[in-house]
Enzyme design. Sequence first.
Site, PDB file in Angstrom:
ATOM      1  N   TYR A  61       0.817  -1.221   0.000  1.00  0.00           N
ATOM      2  CA  TYR A  61       0.000   0.000   0.000  1.00  0.00           C
ATOM      3  C   TYR A  61       0.853   1.273   0.000  1.00  0.00           C
ATOM      4  CZ  TYR A  61      -4.195  -2.700  -0.089  1.00  0.00           C
ATOM      5  OH  TYR A  61      -5.184  -3.543  -0.518  1.00  0.00           O
ATOM      6  N   ARG A  64       1.746   1.885  -3.513  1.00  0.00           N
ATOM      7  CA  ARG A  64       0.611   2.400  -4.284  1.00  0.00           C
ATOM      8  C   ARG A  64       0.299   3.843  -3.896  1.00  0.00           C
ATOM      9  NH1 ARG A  64      -3.817  -1.756  -3.912  1.00  0.00           N
ATOM     10  NH2 ARG A  64      -4.965  -0.179  -5.061  1.00  0.00           N
ATOM     11  N   ASN A  97     -12.616   2.508  -7.031  1.00  0.00           N
ATOM     12  CA  ASN A  97     -11.224   2.957  -6.990  1.00  0.00           C
ATOM     13  C   ASN A  97     -10.898   3.586  -5.640  1.00  0.00           C
ATOM     14  OD1 ASN A  97     -11.213   2.123  -9.600  1.00  0.00           O
ATOM     15  ND2 ASN A  97     -11.340   4.169 -10.491  1.00  0.00           N
ATOM     16  N   HIS A 114     -14.778   0.791  -1.942  1.00  0.00           N
ATOM     17  CA  HIS A 114     -13.675  -0.059  -1.469  1.00  0.00           C
ATOM     18  C   HIS A 114     -12.661   0.700  -0.614  1.00  0.00           C
ATOM     19  CE1 HIS A 114     -14.530  -3.129  -4.946  1.00  0.00           C
ATOM     20  NE2 HIS A 114     -15.435  -3.150  -3.994  1.00  0.00           N
ATOM     21  N   CYS A 122      -7.261   2.175  12.820  1.00  0.00           N
ATOM     22  CA  CYS A 122      -6.682   1.309  13.828  1.00  0.00           C
ATOM     23  C   CYS A 122      -7.300  -0.080  13.713  1.00  0.00           C
ATOM     24  CB  CYS A 122      -6.928   1.890  15.217  1.00  0.00           C
ATOM     25  SG  CYS A 122      -6.163   0.898  16.516  1.00  0.00           S
ATOM     26  N   GLY A 190     -14.919   1.115 -17.045  1.00  0.00           N
ATOM     27  CA  GLY A 190     -13.580   0.669 -16.651  1.00  0.00           C
ATOM     28  C   GLY A 190     -13.557  -0.367 -15.553  1.00  0.00           C
ATOM     29  N   SER A 192     -14.066  -4.700 -14.613  1.00  0.00           N
ATOM     30  CA  SER A 192     -14.147  -6.044 -15.178  1.00  0.00           C
ATOM     31  C   SER A 192     -15.423  -6.773 -14.759  1.00  0.00           C
ATOM     32  CB  SER A 192     -12.926  -6.870 -14.776  1.00  0.00           C
ATOM     33  OG  SER A 192     -12.828  -6.935 -13.373  1.00  0.00           O
TER      34      SER A 192
HETATM   35  C1  BJW Z   1     -10.404   0.219 -19.411  1.00  0.00           C
HETATM   36  C2  BJW Z   1      -9.292   0.966 -19.646  1.00  0.00           C
HETATM   37  C3  BJW Z   1      -9.544   2.241 -20.160  1.00  0.00           C
HETATM   38  C4  BJW Z   1      -8.563  -0.848 -18.914  1.00  0.00           C
HETATM   39  N1  BJW Z   1     -10.788   2.616 -20.353  1.00  0.00           N
HETATM   40  N2  BJW Z   1     -11.653   0.536 -19.587  1.00  0.00           N
HETATM   41  C5  BJW Z   1     -20.993 -12.999  -4.971  1.00  0.00           C
HETATM   42  C6  BJW Z   1     -20.562 -13.967  -5.879  1.00  0.00           C
HETATM   43  C7  BJW Z   1     -19.253 -14.443  -5.844  1.00  0.00           C
HETATM   44  C8  BJW Z   1     -18.331 -13.954  -4.916  1.00  0.00           C
HETATM   45  C9  BJW Z   1     -18.737 -12.982  -4.021  1.00  0.00           C
HETATM   46  C10 BJW Z   1     -20.063 -12.542  -4.056  1.00  0.00           C
HETATM   47  N3  BJW Z   1     -20.191 -11.595  -3.081  1.00  0.00           N
HETATM   48  C11 BJW Z   1     -18.996 -11.443  -2.476  1.00  0.00           C
HETATM   49  C12 BJW Z   1     -18.101 -12.295  -3.003  1.00  0.00           C
HETATM   50  C13 BJW Z   1     -16.665 -12.410  -2.615  1.00  0.00           C
HETATM   51  C14 BJW Z   1     -15.813 -11.291  -3.185  1.00  0.00           C
HETATM   52  C15 BJW Z   1     -15.868 -11.341  -4.696  1.00  0.00           C
HETATM   53  O1  BJW Z   1     -16.538 -10.591  -5.358  1.00  0.00           O
HETATM   54  N4  BJW Z   1     -15.097 -12.228  -5.288  1.00  0.00           N
HETATM   55  C16 BJW Z   1     -15.040 -12.344  -6.731  1.00  0.00           C
HETATM   56  C17 BJW Z   1     -13.584 -12.261  -7.185  1.00  0.00           C
HETATM   57  C18 BJW Z   1     -15.788 -13.554  -7.201  1.00  0.00           C
HETATM   58  N5  BJW Z   1     -16.251  -9.986  -2.688  1.00  0.00           N
HETATM   59  C19 BJW Z   1     -15.867  -9.533  -1.517  1.00  0.00           C
HETATM   60  O2  BJW Z   1     -15.119 -10.181  -0.803  1.00  0.00           O
HETATM   61  C20 BJW Z   1     -16.398  -8.180  -1.078  1.00  0.00           C
HETATM   62  N6  BJW Z   1     -16.930  -8.338   0.212  1.00  0.00           N
HETATM   63  C21 BJW Z   1     -18.160  -8.816   0.465  1.00  0.00           C
HETATM   64  O3  BJW Z   1     -18.968  -8.977  -0.415  1.00  0.00           O
HETATM   65  O4  BJW Z   1     -18.403  -9.098   1.784  1.00  0.00           O
HETATM   66  C22 BJW Z   1     -19.458 -10.007   2.083  1.00  0.00           C
HETATM   67  C23 BJW Z   1     -19.057 -11.423   1.646  1.00  0.00           C
HETATM   68  C24 BJW Z   1     -17.799 -11.889   1.935  1.00  0.00           C
HETATM   69  C25 BJW Z   1     -17.409 -13.181   1.498  1.00  0.00           C
HETATM   70  C26 BJW Z   1     -18.301 -13.963   0.766  1.00  0.00           C
HETATM   71  C27 BJW Z   1     -19.570 -13.462   0.491  1.00  0.00           C
HETATM   72  C28 BJW Z   1     -19.947 -12.179   0.933  1.00  0.00           C
HETATM   73  C29 BJW Z   1     -15.271  -7.186  -0.952  1.00  0.00           C
HETATM   74  C30 BJW Z   1     -14.656  -6.856  -2.249  1.00  0.00           C
HETATM   75  C31 BJW Z   1     -13.465  -5.914  -2.021  1.00  0.00           C
HETATM   76  C32 BJW Z   1     -12.655  -5.756  -3.278  1.00  0.00           C
HETATM   77  N7  BJW Z   1     -11.398  -5.220  -2.961  1.00  0.00           N
HETATM   78  C33 BJW Z   1     -10.432  -5.043  -4.041  1.00  0.00           C
HETATM   79  C34 BJW Z   1      -8.986  -4.978  -3.457  1.00  0.00           C
HETATM   80  C35 BJW Z   1      -8.758  -3.934  -2.440  1.00  0.00           C
HETATM   81  C36 BJW Z   1      -8.575  -2.552  -3.016  1.00  0.00           C
HETATM   82  C37 BJW Z   1      -7.174  -2.237  -3.440  1.00  0.00           C
HETATM   83  O5  BJW Z   1      -6.211  -2.630  -2.783  1.00  0.00           O
HETATM   84  O6  BJW Z   1      -7.066  -1.553  -4.456  1.00  0.00           O
HETATM   85  O7  BJW Z   1     -10.772  -3.887  -4.818  1.00  0.00           O
HETATM   86  S1  BJW Z   1     -10.422  -6.331  -5.243  1.00  0.00           S
HETATM   87  C38 BJW Z   1     -10.015  -5.327  -6.605  1.00  0.00           C
HETATM   88  O8  BJW Z   1     -11.032  -5.545  -7.583  1.00  0.00           O
HETATM   89  C39 BJW Z   1     -10.122  -3.878  -6.116  1.00  0.00           C
HETATM   90  C40 BJW Z   1     -11.024  -3.287  -7.192  1.00  0.00           C
HETATM   91  O9  BJW Z   1     -11.713  -2.172  -6.693  1.00  0.00           O
HETATM   92  C41 BJW Z   1     -11.918  -4.426  -7.583  1.00  0.00           C
HETATM   93  C42 BJW Z   1     -12.595  -4.289  -8.898  1.00  0.00           C
HETATM   94  O10 BJW Z   1     -11.671  -4.288  -9.923  1.00  0.00           O
HETATM   95  P1  BJW Z   1     -11.939  -3.399 -11.210  1.00  0.00           P
HETATM   96  O11 BJW Z   1     -12.053  -1.997 -10.838  1.00  0.00           O
HETATM   97  O12 BJW Z   1     -13.065  -3.980 -11.960  1.00  0.00           O
HETATM   98  O13 BJW Z   1     -10.560  -3.523 -12.006  1.00  0.00           O
HETATM   99  P2  BJW Z   1     -10.025  -4.636 -12.991  1.00  0.00           P
HETATM  100  O14 BJW Z   1      -8.551  -4.468 -13.081  1.00  0.00           O
HETATM  101  O15 BJW Z   1     -10.537  -5.955 -12.628  1.00  0.00           O
HETATM  102  O16 BJW Z   1     -10.690  -4.292 -14.396  1.00  0.00           O
HETATM  103  C43 BJW Z   1     -10.364  -3.153 -15.132  1.00  0.00           C
HETATM  104  C44 BJW Z   1     -11.235  -3.112 -16.374  1.00  0.00           C
HETATM  105  O17 BJW Z   1     -11.011  -1.874 -17.027  1.00  0.00           O
HETATM  106  C45 BJW Z   1     -10.925  -4.214 -17.396  1.00  0.00           C
HETATM  107  O18 BJW Z   1     -12.151  -4.809 -17.821  1.00  0.00           O
HETATM  108  C46 BJW Z   1     -10.277  -3.478 -18.581  1.00  0.00           C
HETATM  109  O19 BJW Z   1     -10.670  -3.977 -19.853  1.00  0.00           O
HETATM  110  C47 BJW Z   1     -10.822  -2.092 -18.408  1.00  0.00           C
HETATM  111  N8  BJW Z   1      -9.928  -1.038 -18.864  1.00  0.00           N
HETATM  112  N9  BJW Z   1      -8.153   0.207 -19.293  1.00  0.00           N
HETATM  113  C48 BJW Z   1     -11.820   1.786 -20.061  1.00  0.00           C
HETATM  114  N10 BJW Z   1      -8.504   3.063 -20.450  1.00  0.00           N
HETATM  115 ZN    ZN Z   2      -5.948   2.423  18.205  1.00  0.00          ZN
END
Ligand code: BJW
Ligand code: ZN
Length: 245
Positions: A61, A64, A97, A114, A122, A190, A192
């Site tokens: 982090y 980043r 983001n 997120h 803390c 933007g 996935s």
């Molecule tokens: C362009 C471009 C340009 C490129 N122009 N486009 C239901 C079903 C299945 C699983 C689950 C569910 N509910 C919950 C889950 C579990 C899990 C989950 O979803 N897992 C999946 C992987 C299946 N979700 C969670 O754990 C969430 N919590 C939750 O629901 O709690 C209750 C629960 C827990 C456990 C089980 C069930 C319920 C929390 C999710 C937290 C996500 N955190 C992250 C990391 C931390 C942040 C960080 O450090 O930055 O957040 S994961 C990561 O992915 C990050 C992002 O915000 C997130 C989304 O990614 P994003 O933004 O879509 O980016 P990319 O890179 O994937 O895609 C980029 C896209 O842009 C691409 O398509 C390119 O083509 C495009 N692109 N350039 C336009 N110029």
């Molecule tokens: Zn504290």
Amino acid sequence: MERLTLDSETWLLVLTGAGVSAESGVATFRGMGGLWEDHPVEDVASPQGFLKDPLLVWRFYSERRAGAASVAPNPGHDALVAWERHLGDRFLLATQNVDGLHGRAGSQRVVEMHGNLFKSRCTSCDRAPFSDTTVYARGTLPLCGQCGEMLRPHIVWFGEYLDPADLERIEDFVQAAVAKRGKLVFLAAGTSGAVYPAAGLVDRVARAGGETWLVNLDPSENTHRFQHFVQGKSGERLPALADLR
Ligand code: BJW
Ligand code: ZN
């Protein structure tokens, strides 16, 4: 290119993901190939990973923070600011983001689903999340000034719950649009469509009778659930997409 009309009846909910910041030079999440320095992303973005090796997670982090501090918003961010000025309270931006670029561009009605890279909290006491831009030196474990326990980034990791207040704000917006008989529109850009609950918003709006748009470089995992798909870079597509009336 298809165009989106934003008129006095429109209620617009926007969801952004890492792709919107790509043209600012921020690496997309899956663009990293699911790895950071050979560590699976789940190891550095999960509570289990933090318990196992907090120094490694803080290094991830801190790096980043350093990267995101030196970039600037792009025309995609700016387009969303213009749409918000046009629609006022009939606009809401939900972003996955954590880079803070929407706020820096001037967006005001923003839900950071997120968390925020420039905040810490803390792991133990009730101290509220606070602004923290520090890039911690390698091997430094930041401790809470109030209780002495470990600090952690104010980020929603895999397996952690999103803030219910954030989800409620999005749901309230959808319900207000329906109650006011507005023209509800959802636009994702933007992202996935792989991570929930954000990836499920398109279905929520569709159920409420709203119109759905996706602007993305590649087809996303849930493209078929959108009525309109505009393929391309968000920094190029968003500024040309809307017809403001
Ligand atoms: C362009 C471009 C340009 C490129 N122009 N486009 C239901 C079903 C299945 C699983 C689950 C569910 N509910 C919950 C889950 C579990 C899990 C989950 O979803 N897992 C999946 C992987 C299946 N979700 C969670 O754990 C969430 N919590 C939750 O629901 O709690 C209750 C629960 C827990 C456990 C089980 C069930 C319920 C929390 C999710 C937290 C996500 N955190 C992250 C990391 C931390 C942040 C960080 O450090 O930055 O957040 S994961 C990561 O992915 C990050 C992002 O915000 C997130 C989304 O990614 P994003 O933004 O879509 O980016 P990319 O890179 O994937 O895609 C980029 C896209 O842009 C691409 O398509 C390119 O083509 C495009 N692109 N350039 C336009 N110029
Ligand atoms: Zn504290």
